[in-house]
Design a protein around this motif. Structure first.
Motif, short mmCIF file in Angstrom:
data_model
loop_
_atom_site.label_atom_id
_atom_site.label_comp_id
_atom_site.label_asym_id
_atom_site.label_seq_id
_atom_site.Cartn_x
_atom_site.Cartn_y
_atom_site.Cartn_z
N ASP A 1 -11.32 10.91 -13.38
CA ASP A 1 -10.68 11.80 -14.29
C ASP A 1 -9.02 11.65 -13.95
N VAL A 2 -8.62 11.42 -12.42
CA VAL A 2 -7.21 11.49 -12.27
C VAL A 2 -6.61 10.09 -12.88
N MET A 3 -7.49 9.16 -12.67
CA MET A 3 -7.23 7.93 -13.22
C MET A 3 -6.82 7.88 -14.72
N ARG A 4 -7.95 8.34 -15.27
CA ARG A 4 -7.59 8.51 -16.89
C ARG A 4 -6.23 9.38 -17.15
N ARG A 5 -6.20 10.31 -16.69
CA ARG A 5 -4.98 11.21 -16.94
C ARG A 5 -3.75 10.65 -16.48
N ARG A 6 -3.73 9.90 -15.62
CA ARG A 6 -2.58 8.68 -15.28
C ARG A 6 -2.38 8.02 -16.33
N VAL A 7 -3.38 7.41 -16.64
CA VAL A 7 -3.04 6.11 -17.63
C VAL A 7 -2.49 6.93 -19.11
N GLU A 8 -3.07 8.03 -19.28
CA GLU A 8 -2.56 8.72 -20.62
C GLU A 8 -1.02 9.06 -20.51
N GLU A 9 -0.54 9.65 -19.17
CA GLU A 9 0.69 10.18 -18.95
C GLU A 9 1.42 8.91 -18.97
N THR A 10 1.32 7.93 -18.45
CA THR A 10 2.32 6.54 -18.24
C THR A 10 2.05 5.88 -19.75
N VAL B 1 2.44 -0.06 -12.21
CA VAL B 1 3.03 0.41 -10.86
C VAL B 1 3.10 1.97 -10.81
N LEU B 2 3.80 2.38 -11.96
CA LEU B 2 4.05 3.84 -12.15
C LEU B 2 2.75 4.79 -11.90
N THR B 3 1.59 4.30 -12.27
CA THR B 3 0.34 4.91 -12.31
C THR B 3 -0.01 5.38 -10.83
N THR B 4 0.43 4.69 -9.92
CA THR B 4 0.41 5.03 -8.59
C THR B 4 1.43 6.23 -8.02
N HIS B 5 2.25 6.52 -9.12
CA HIS B 5 3.18 7.60 -8.58
C HIS B 5 3.98 7.23 -7.41
N PRO B 6 4.92 6.07 -7.44
CA PRO B 6 5.40 5.81 -6.35
C PRO B 6 6.65 6.61 -6.24
N LYS B 7 7.20 7.11 -4.96
CA LYS B 7 8.38 7.89 -4.77
C LYS B 7 9.68 6.73 -5.11
N ARG C 1 15.54 7.41 -17.49
CA ARG C 1 14.63 8.61 -17.90
C ARG C 1 13.72 8.90 -16.46
N LEU C 2 13.00 7.69 -15.94
CA LEU C 2 12.24 7.86 -14.97
C LEU C 2 12.86 8.67 -13.79
N VAL C 3 14.04 8.23 -13.51
CA VAL C 3 14.88 8.77 -12.27
C VAL C 3 15.33 10.31 -12.49
N ASP D 1 14.08 12.42 -15.27
CA ASP D 1 13.00 13.37 -15.54
C ASP D 1 12.04 13.59 -14.11
N LEU D 2 11.79 12.57 -13.50
CA LEU D 2 10.66 12.65 -12.47
C LEU D 2 11.19 12.35 -11.02
N GLY D 3 12.44 12.37 -10.86
CA GLY D 3 13.24 12.02 -9.59
C GLY D 3 12.81 10.80 -8.76
N THR D 4 12.07 9.80 -9.44
CA THR D 4 11.74 8.88 -8.74
C THR D 4 13.01 8.13 -8.33
N THR D 5 13.08 7.33 -7.06
CA THR D 5 14.05 6.62 -6.68
C THR D 5 13.92 5.25 -7.07
P1 ADP Z 1 -2.60 13.68 -10.64
O1 ADP Z 1 -2.86 12.95 -9.24
O2 ADP Z 1 -3.90 14.43 -11.05
O3 ADP Z 1 -2.09 12.74 -11.39
P2 ADP Z 1 -0.22 14.85 -9.49
O4 ADP Z 1 0.28 16.08 -9.13
O5 ADP Z 1 -0.25 13.62 -8.82
O6 ADP Z 1 -1.44 14.91 -10.16
O7 ADP Z 1 0.72 14.19 -10.77
C1 ADP Z 1 0.84 15.16 -11.92
C2 ADP Z 1 2.38 15.21 -12.10
O8 ADP Z 1 3.00 13.74 -11.90
C3 ADP Z 1 2.83 15.54 -13.35
O9 ADP Z 1 3.49 16.85 -13.19
C4 ADP Z 1 3.84 14.55 -13.96
O10 ADP Z 1 4.84 15.18 -14.25
C5 ADP Z 1 4.02 14.00 -12.52
N1 ADP Z 1 4.31 12.39 -12.85
C6 ADP Z 1 4.03 11.55 -14.06
N2 ADP Z 1 4.41 10.37 -13.83
C7 ADP Z 1 4.82 10.15 -12.49
C8 ADP Z 1 5.35 9.13 -11.69
N3 ADP Z 1 5.40 7.96 -12.24
N4 ADP Z 1 5.84 9.59 -10.31
C9 ADP Z 1 5.65 10.78 -9.74
N5 ADP Z 1 5.19 11.60 -10.72
C10 ADP Z 1 4.92 11.69 -11.91
#
Ligand code: ADP
Ligand code: ADP
Length: 233
Positions: free
Chosen positions: A116-125, A155-161, A186-188, A190-194
């Motif tokens: 379910d986490v993977m599905r959510r991240r696909v949608e979000e990405t 790559v973004l679905t892994t939520h890299p810093k 926008r990524l930088v 909105d999400l603070g990614t480096t």
């Molecule tokens: P999950 O593991 O269920 O996806 P997280 O708390 O790790 O939950 O992620 C959800 C949050 O991550 C959301 O608030 C969203 O804004 C943020 N997010 C979305 N895309 C990214 C990204 N590429 N890198 C870091 N955070 C992100």
């Protein structure tokens, strides 16, 4: 977020180092450009961040590289994968699945996330990259800019810093390149990614940068400054 202390990299026994005595810092939540002519060591710097140097590629590392506090000498690329996401120079040749949705999911497979986490991240990405309307499309039928966004998305679905990209717009026309760069910005913001982006054409990317690291010549020390300062050189 990324710190190089007196970093030199040498390939093989003979020859000059590919990069020499490099000190640099990439602060968290900035879009930083790594600029310089072909062969100056940009890919080597990126490989030193992802850990491919010194663990693969045959490069020998001197000095110290830390990413989010982790020393890359003692952390292998796999152990950095939750921090650093890398989009290679030719991502278009590295797609492993057929459709956009499958490719985004594939990026997370080694992380052992719940379905379910993977599905959510696909949608979000899909939403983040403006790809929602293309989810079921075969990647081969997409434009170059769309394909590049899928490569970044997987790559973004892994939520890299830290997101590291090697010449991500080199195969794109100016409009598609702008689309990809604006998305990274926008990524930088909105999400603070480096983001660290290597590019040999400064003019194309400089307007999107917070900081520029210029490698002027092989073995030369980097010149680091704000875009306007670097443009004035
Ligand atoms: P999950 O593991 O269920 O996806 P997280 O708390 O790790 O939950 O992620 C959800 C949050 O991550 C959301 O608030 C969203 O804004 C943020 N997010 C979305 N895309 C990214 C990204 N590429 N890198 C870091 N955070 C992100
Ligand atoms: P750039 O990305 O700026 O074009 P590179 O880091 O690819 O620069 O290359 C810098 C130097 O290091 C070049 O002389 C290149 O031939 C050499 N080099 C890069 N990778 C390797 C490798 N895996 N093995 C041997 N030499 C390499």
């Amino acid at each position: 977020m990324i710190r190089f202390e007196q970093v030199s990299v040498t390939y093989g026994d003979a020859g000059a180092p590919a990069v020499q005595g490099v000190d640099l810092t990439v602060p968290e939540g900035e879009l930083c450009l790594l600029v310089g002519p072909s062969g100056v060591g940009k890919s080597t710097v990126l490989n030193a961040i992802s850990g491919l140097v010194p663990h693969f590629t045959g490069g020998t590392l001197h000095g110290r590289v830390t990413v989010d506090g982790r020393d890359t000498r003692t952390h292998r690329p796999r152990e950095l994968a939750d921090v650093v996401g890398t989009v290679g120079q030719d991502p278009l040749s590295h797609f492993v699945t057929d459709t956009v949705e499958d490719e985004l999911a594939y990026g997370m497979e080694s992380l052992g996330l719940a379905p379910d986490v993977m599905r959510r991240r696909v949608e979000e990405t899909l939403d983040l990259l403006g790809l929602a309307g293309l989810r079921d499309r075969a990647i081969t039928t997409l434009s170059g800019g769309q394909q590049q966004r899928v490569a970044i998305g997987s790559v973004l679905t892994t939520h890299p810093k830290v997101l590291v990209l090697d010449e991500p717009t080199s195969a794109l026309d100016p409009a598609a390149a702008e689309e990809v760069l604006a998305m990274l910005q926008r990524l930088v913001h909105d999400l603070g990614t480096t983001v660290l982006l290597a590019e040999h054409r400064l003019e194309r990317v400089v307007q999107y940068a917070d900081q520029v690291i210029l490698l002027p010549a092989p073995g030369a020390a980097p010149v680091i400054g704000e875009p306007a300062e670097i443009m004035a050189i």
